[in-house]
Design a protein around this motif. Sequence first.
Motif, PDB file in Angstrom:
ATOM      1  N   GLY A  22      85.975  28.794  -2.021  1.00 60.54           N
ATOM      2  CA  GLY A  22      86.179  27.632  -2.890  1.00 60.54           C
ATOM      3  C   GLY A  22      87.623  27.185  -2.959  1.00 60.54           C
ATOM      4  O   GLY A  22      88.465  27.532  -2.120  1.00 60.54           O
ATOM      5  N   ASN A  23      87.916  26.413  -4.006  1.00 57.90           N
ATOM      6  CA  ASN A  23      89.261  25.888  -4.228  1.00 57.90           C
ATOM      7  C   ASN A  23      90.288  27.014  -4.279  1.00 57.90           C
ATOM      8  O   ASN A  23      90.071  28.022  -4.933  1.00 57.90           O
ATOM      9  N   GLY A  24      91.392  26.813  -3.590  1.00 55.55           N
ATOM     10  CA  GLY A  24      92.472  27.785  -3.607  1.00 55.55           C
ATOM     11  C   GLY A  24      92.273  28.965  -2.669  1.00 55.55           C
ATOM     12  O   GLY A  24      93.082  29.884  -2.660  1.00 55.55           O
ATOM     13  N   SER A  25      91.211  28.935  -1.880  1.00 55.97           N
ATOM     14  CA  SER A  25      90.930  30.066  -0.985  1.00 55.97           C
ATOM     15  C   SER A  25      91.701  29.946   0.328  1.00 55.97           C
ATOM     16  O   SER A  25      92.175  28.862   0.698  1.00 55.97           O
ATOM     17  N   ILE A  26      91.785  31.063   1.012  1.00 54.50           N
ATOM     18  CA  ILE A  26      92.396  31.068   2.344  1.00 54.50           C
ATOM     19  C   ILE A  26      91.623  30.123   3.259  1.00 54.50           C
ATOM     20  O   ILE A  26      92.210  29.313   3.973  1.00 54.50           O
ATOM     21  N   LEU A  27      90.299  30.234   3.239  1.00 60.41           N
ATOM     22  CA  LEU A  27      89.490  29.409   4.132  1.00 60.41           C
ATOM     23  C   LEU A  27      89.670  27.927   3.845  1.00 60.41           C
ATOM     24  O   LEU A  27      89.773  27.117   4.772  1.00 60.41           O
ATOM     25  N   GLU A  28      89.726  27.548   2.582  1.00 56.06           N
ATOM     26  CA  GLU A  28      89.918  26.136   2.256  1.00 56.06           C
ATOM     27  C   GLU A  28      91.210  25.610   2.882  1.00 56.06           C
ATOM     28  O   GLU A  28      91.232  24.546   3.501  1.00 56.06           O
TER      29      GLU A  28
END
Length: 80
Positions: free
Chosen positions: A6-12
């Motif tokens: 989600g928001n703020g993630s590495i993936l994002e």
Amino acid sequence: LIGHEGNGSILELLKQKGWANELSAGMSKNNSDWGCFTVSIDLTDAGLENIDNVVEIVFAYLSMLKSKGVQRWIYDETET
């Protein structure tokens, strides 16, 4: 929490940069006296060209978790 999407993630962040498609994280080995935690990232061609930056982002996130601790809302979201 490393695998949070989600928001703020590495993936994002990596997806915003066009560097990754998927990310998974977790224990790959868990023995009585040692364990192995793995982070796997499916990189795009651009991600491969920026591998040093990708690694830097992952370690910066780990450092943030270490210094600030787990944010409750992320923990709650991943538990549901």
